[in-house]
Write an enzyme that holds these catalytic residues in place. Structure first.
Site, PDB file in Angstrom:
ATOM      1  N   PRO A   1     123.338  47.705  24.524  1.00 46.27           N
ATOM      2  CG  PRO A   1     125.782  48.191  22.951  1.00 46.27           C
ATOM      3  CD  PRO A   1     124.826  46.649  24.527  1.00 46.27           C
ATOM      4  CG  ASN A   2     123.156  52.821  22.477  1.00 48.42           C
ATOM      5  OD1 ASN A   2     123.098  53.808  23.532  1.00 48.42           O
ATOM      6  ND2 ASN A   2     124.126  52.237  21.631  1.00 48.42           N
TER       7      ASN A   2
ATOM      8  NE  ARG B   1     118.643  53.286  19.061  1.00 43.30           N
ATOM      9  CZ  ARG B   1     119.316  51.636  19.254  1.00 43.30           C
ATOM     10  NH1 ARG B   1     119.532  50.932  19.959  1.00 43.30           N
ATOM     11  NH2 ARG B   1     120.274  51.598  17.758  1.00 43.30           N
TER      12      ARG B   1
ATOM     13  CE1 TYR C   1     117.071  48.870  16.061  1.00 45.72           C
ATOM     14  CE2 TYR C   1     117.620  51.279  15.397  1.00 45.72           C
ATOM     15  CZ  TYR C   1     117.774  50.394  15.895  1.00 45.72           C
ATOM     16  OH  TYR C   1     118.711  50.294  15.091  1.00 45.72           O
TER      17      TYR C   1
ATOM     18  CG  ASN D   1     118.011  43.639  21.221  1.00 47.38           C
ATOM     19  OD1 ASN D   1     119.171  43.827  20.987  1.00 47.38           O
ATOM     20  ND2 ASN D   1     117.077  43.883  20.554  1.00 47.38           N
TER      21      ASN D   1
ATOM     22  CB  ALA E   1     126.094  48.090  18.306  1.00 52.26           C
TER      23      ALA E   1
ATOM     24  CD  GLU F   1     121.030  36.930  17.371  1.00 53.33           C
ATOM     25  OE1 GLU F   1     121.469  35.961  17.068  1.00 53.33           O
ATOM     26  OE2 GLU F   1     121.529  37.674  16.568  1.00 53.33           O
TER      27      GLU F   1
ATOM     28  CG  HIS G   1     118.797  41.638  16.337  1.00 56.47           C
ATOM     29  ND1 HIS G   1     119.648  41.830  17.585  1.00 56.47           N
ATOM     30  CD2 HIS G   1     119.172  40.395  16.288  1.00 56.47           C
ATOM     31  CE1 HIS G   1     120.925  41.747  17.302  1.00 56.47           C
ATOM     32  NE2 HIS G   1     120.700  40.350  16.755  1.00 56.47           N
TER      33      HIS G   1
ATOM     34  NE  ARG H   1     118.866  48.942  10.582  1.00 56.84           N
ATOM     35  CZ  ARG H   1     119.402  49.302  11.731  1.00 56.84           C
ATOM     36  NH1 ARG H   1     118.948  48.332  12.676  1.00 56.84           N
ATOM     37  NH2 ARG H   1     119.648  50.258  12.208  1.00 56.84           N
TER      38      ARG H   1
HETATM   39  C1  DQA Z   1     118.915  45.630  17.380  1.00 56.52           C
HETATM   40  C2  DQA Z   1     119.673  45.364  15.790  1.00 56.52           C
HETATM   41  C3  DQA Z   1     121.761  46.395  16.099  1.00 56.52           C
HETATM   42  O1  DQA Z   1     122.352  46.459  14.957  1.00 56.52           O
HETATM   43  C4  DQA Z   1     121.702  47.376  16.560  1.00 56.52           C
HETATM   44  O2  DQA Z   1     122.542  48.250  16.969  1.00 56.52           O
HETATM   45  C5  DQA Z   1     120.745  47.782  17.996  1.00 56.52           C
HETATM   46  C6  DQA Z   1     118.974  47.020  18.402  1.00 56.52           C
HETATM   47  C7  DQA Z   1     117.677  45.167  16.723  1.00 56.52           C
HETATM   48  O3  DQA Z   1     117.244  45.292  17.968  1.00 56.52           O
HETATM   49  O4  DQA Z   1     117.465  45.824  15.636  1.00 56.52           O
HETATM   50  O5  DQA Z   1     120.738  48.754  18.822  1.00 56.52           O
HETATM   51  O6  DQA Z   1     119.542  44.771  17.879  1.00 56.52           O
END
Ligand code: DQA
Length: 148
Positions: free
Chosen positions: A14-15, A22, A27, A78, A81, A102, A104, A111
């Site tokens: 998501p997102n 963002r 990011y 990735n 959240a 995985e 990020h 964080r």
């Molecule tokens: C994320 C880190 C997560 O905590 C966050 O909710 C994201 C992006 C990252 O790529 O740093 O949406 O996965």
């Protein structure tokens, strides 16, 4: 197996489709299509075919992962959240039958405390965070190592 045969799924939660809008301090500034193009390019350089998928919907994401079983050699995931609480994503990744990395973009360890929790970490072959887009290139290299 020659690396030219490797098929890798790039899966975003998501997102992640909102990259570019963002917070850039976490990011960066690439949009998702730009990031996907970059990862595809890094894949081509390494003889890896990268198929991309993103969803904001858990059910769609789960169904997509179910459909990848036996189809891909590895995945880069990735989960956004969902990483921090969505156990059904973990269970779906368990059915993949292939290693996944995985990734990020941001430094989740530096964080808020909830971002240090990953419900998929123990299943992941590797976990990479805080390297921005380059983390995905590292993930492709990790997949080459794992598959060698
Ligand atoms: C994320 C880190 C997560 O905590 C966050 O909710 C994201 C992006 C990252 O790529 O740093 O949406 O996965």
């Amino acid at each position: 197996m020659s690396t030219a045969d490797l098929r890798v799924a790039l899966l975003h939660g998501p997102n992640i489709n909102m990259l570019g809008r963002r917070p850039s301090e976490h990011y960066g500034t690439l949009t998702l299509p730009e990031l996907e193009a970059r990862v595809r390019g890094w894949g081509e350089e390494r003889g890896i075919r990268v198929g991309c998928f993103q969803s904001n919907d858990v059910g769609s994401f789960l169904s997509h992962v179910h459909g990848l079983s036996g189809i891909v050699d590895a995945a880069i995931v990735n989960p956004g959240a969902w990483t921090h609480y969505e156990w059904s994503i973990r269970d779906a990744l368990e059915t993949l039958g292939a290693p996944f990395v995985e990734v990020h973009l941001s430094d989740v360890e530096a964080r808020e405390p909830h971002r240090r929790i990953s419900v998929v970490r123990d299943l992941a072959a590797r976990a990479i965070w805080g390297r921005g887009p380059e983390g995905y290139r590292d993930a492709l290299d990790a997949i080459l190592e794992i598959s060698a």
